[in-house]
Design an enzyme around this catalytic site. Structure first.
Site, PDB file in Angstrom:
ATOM      1  N   HIS A 291      -5.145   8.884  -6.618  1.00 35.08           N
ATOM      2  CA  HIS A 291      -6.082   8.705  -7.728  1.00 35.08           C
ATOM      3  C   HIS A 291      -7.432   8.225  -7.227  1.00 35.08           C
ATOM      4  O   HIS A 291      -7.531   7.573  -6.195  1.00 35.08           O
ATOM      5  CB  HIS A 291      -5.544   7.798  -8.837  1.00 35.08           C
TER       6      HIS A 291
ATOM      7  N   HIS B 168       1.181   1.423 -11.012  1.00 33.60           N
ATOM      8  CA  HIS B 168       1.038   0.280 -11.931  1.00 33.60           C
ATOM      9  C   HIS B 168      -0.175   0.436 -12.858  1.00 33.60           C
ATOM     10  O   HIS B 168      -0.901  -0.525 -13.107  1.00 33.60           O
ATOM     11  CB  HIS B 168       0.999  -1.039 -11.158  1.00 33.60           C
TER      12      HIS B 168
ATOM     13  N   HIS C 108      -6.469  -6.994  -9.458  1.00 35.36           N
ATOM     14  CA  HIS C 108      -7.641  -6.167  -9.751  1.00 35.36           C
ATOM     15  C   HIS C 108      -8.753  -7.033 -10.323  1.00 35.36           C
ATOM     16  O   HIS C 108      -9.074  -6.942 -11.511  1.00 35.36           O
ATOM     17  CB  HIS C 108      -7.290  -5.072 -10.744  1.00 35.36           C
TER      18      HIS C 108
ATOM     19  N   GLU D  77      -3.901   2.189  -2.154  1.00 37.95           N
ATOM     20  CA  GLU D  77      -2.848   1.272  -2.635  1.00 37.95           C
ATOM     21  C   GLU D  77      -1.489   1.575  -2.012  1.00 37.95           C
ATOM     22  O   GLU D  77      -0.609   0.709  -1.963  1.00 37.95           O
ATOM     23  CB  GLU D  77      -2.720   1.346  -4.164  1.00 37.95           C
TER      24      GLU D  77
END
Lengths: 128, 280
Positions: free
Chosen positions: B193, B12, B59, B240
């Site tokens: 990431h 996302h 976030h 995540e």
């Protein structure tokens, strides 16, 4: 008893755990204030005056003024909160990430195009 | 009765939202990212889900350091896209499914998971980017959406095993809802990431591929992965991926992989996207 931190030996990585959250509370809430356009304007008009409104310590304030993201992370900043600062500067996650690695932005971008930073040699501190 | 028919996973990345909103999806850099979603767009058009139970993380948009719910379910009739510091994304309002959401909240809490019930919150790129990737730029989203936010930003975050079991509880809850509904569960975020520290830019293709290989048939093994392995192997933000396990838990014991897409890079991230069908 101290908290178990099995991630402490991962190089170049600060996990935003309870200790960091405690340390960075005011820095992170300062960042959240930049979600409002009026606050962004006041911050950019006089950065020193704006950071002085927050109960951050001097190191945290100076790191914000210097846009030193690695230092802000060390002082309890969380990257998603810090993103409010660079977003208000019109900068991207790639800009901030490149700066934290110490690489010029174009070199960092090329590394990503080439498949990113390999985990080999980057899993443990002192790994060869 | 309501049925969980399928699951979808997707990264996302916020920049993807910007690229869609400014119409730059066909540049050489972005084209391979978006082409990988064409299968799913067509598949969704024929599947026509009534409700998407969308697992994502906020976030520092709706939640900041004042309040950090581990699991939060959105029970409102509608939600607006969040202003993340540069104005809200120009995407449709998100219509909720409050009757089903409240039913899930009651059922899942009675199955020993302490959900936070949210009736007012704005939804950030964690939720709106997967919708845009899968549905493009419609006037209105083609189905109802239940936002389900998971804290993966402030440690301690929930571990994979708990997320997998939570998914199973969500399946029980949806399956006991009295209306005839085709429900999909989406799990977003990932894959490898790291966007902070000197190790930023880490990507681990082998690890990501192994994760995808095991999602349909060996989710029990994936559920045993500890936080530290995600951090070490998939980067600080690779954690995540525990949200993919909520999706997988919700599909029941047997699931079949229909499609996958993997591409490096989008911004700082390895893009991973899968479609799974529930087979029980």
């Amino acid at each position: 008893m101290a908290l178990d931190k099995p991630y402490a030996d991962v190089p170049g990585t600060t996990v935003f755990d309870a200790d960091m959250a405690r340390k960075g509370y005011h820095l992170n809430q300062f960042c959240m204030s930049l979600m409002k356009a009026a606050n962004r304007d006041r911050f950019h008009a006089d950065e020193r005056a704006y950071v002085d409104e927050w109960p951050m310590n001097e190191d945290q304030k100076q790191a914000v003024l210097d846009r030193d993201y690695l230092r802000m992370i060390e002082l309890g900043g969380n990257i998603y909160f810090l993103s409010k600062i660079f977003a208000s500067d019109g900068k991207t996650f790639v800009h901030a990430a490149a700066q934290m690695t110490g690489m010029p932005e174009d070199e960092y971008k090329q590394m990503m195009l080439d498949g990113g930073r390999s985990p080999d040699g980057n899993r443990y501190i002192g790994e060869k | 009765m309501a049925r969980v028919t399928a699951g979808v996973t997707s990264s996302h990345i916020p920049l993807i939202g910007r690229v869609i909103d400014t119409g730059e999806t066909s540049t050489p850099y972005w084209k391979p990212v978006f082409e990988g979603y064409e299968f799913t767009k067509a598949w969704l058009a024929s599947e026509k889900p009534d409700v998407i139970f969308l697992v994502y993380n906020d976030h520092a948009s709706a939640f900041d350091m004042r309040m950090i719910p581990t699991f939060a379910i959105g029970c409102a009739e509608r939600f607006n896209p969040a202003d993340e510091g540069y104005g809200p994304r120009p995407v449709p309002v998100i219509e909720g499914a409050p009757d089903l959401a409240w039913h899930v909240a009651q059922s899942v809490i009675q199955q020993d998971f302490d959900l936070t019930i949210i009736n007012e919150m704005d939804l950030d790129h964690g939720l709106t980017v997967p919708l845009s990737l899968m549905f493009g730029q419609p006037e209105a989203w083609p189905c109802k959406i239940i936002p389900f936010a998971v804290n993966v930003v402030v440690y301690p975050v929930p571990n994979g095993r708990r997320c997998y079991k939570l998914g199973q509880a969500i399946r029980n809850a949806i399956s006991s809802f009295d209306e005839d509904l085709n429900v999909q569960v989406w799990g977003t975020g990932g894959m490898s990431h790291q966007i902070q520290g000197k190790r930023a830019g880490l990507i681990n293709k082998e690890w990501d591929k192994a994760f995808m290989d095991r999602l349909a048939d060996s989710p029990d093994e994936l559920a045993e992965i500890e936080h530290v392995e995600y951090i070490r192997e998939a980067g600080a933000e690779g954690i995540e991926l525990v949200m993919w396990l909520i999706m997988r838990g919700a599909l029941g014991e047997h699931a079949r992989e229909l499609y996958r897409h993997y591409h490096v890079p989008a911004s700082n991230t390895a893009v991973g996207h899968m479609v799974l069908e529930a087979c029980d």
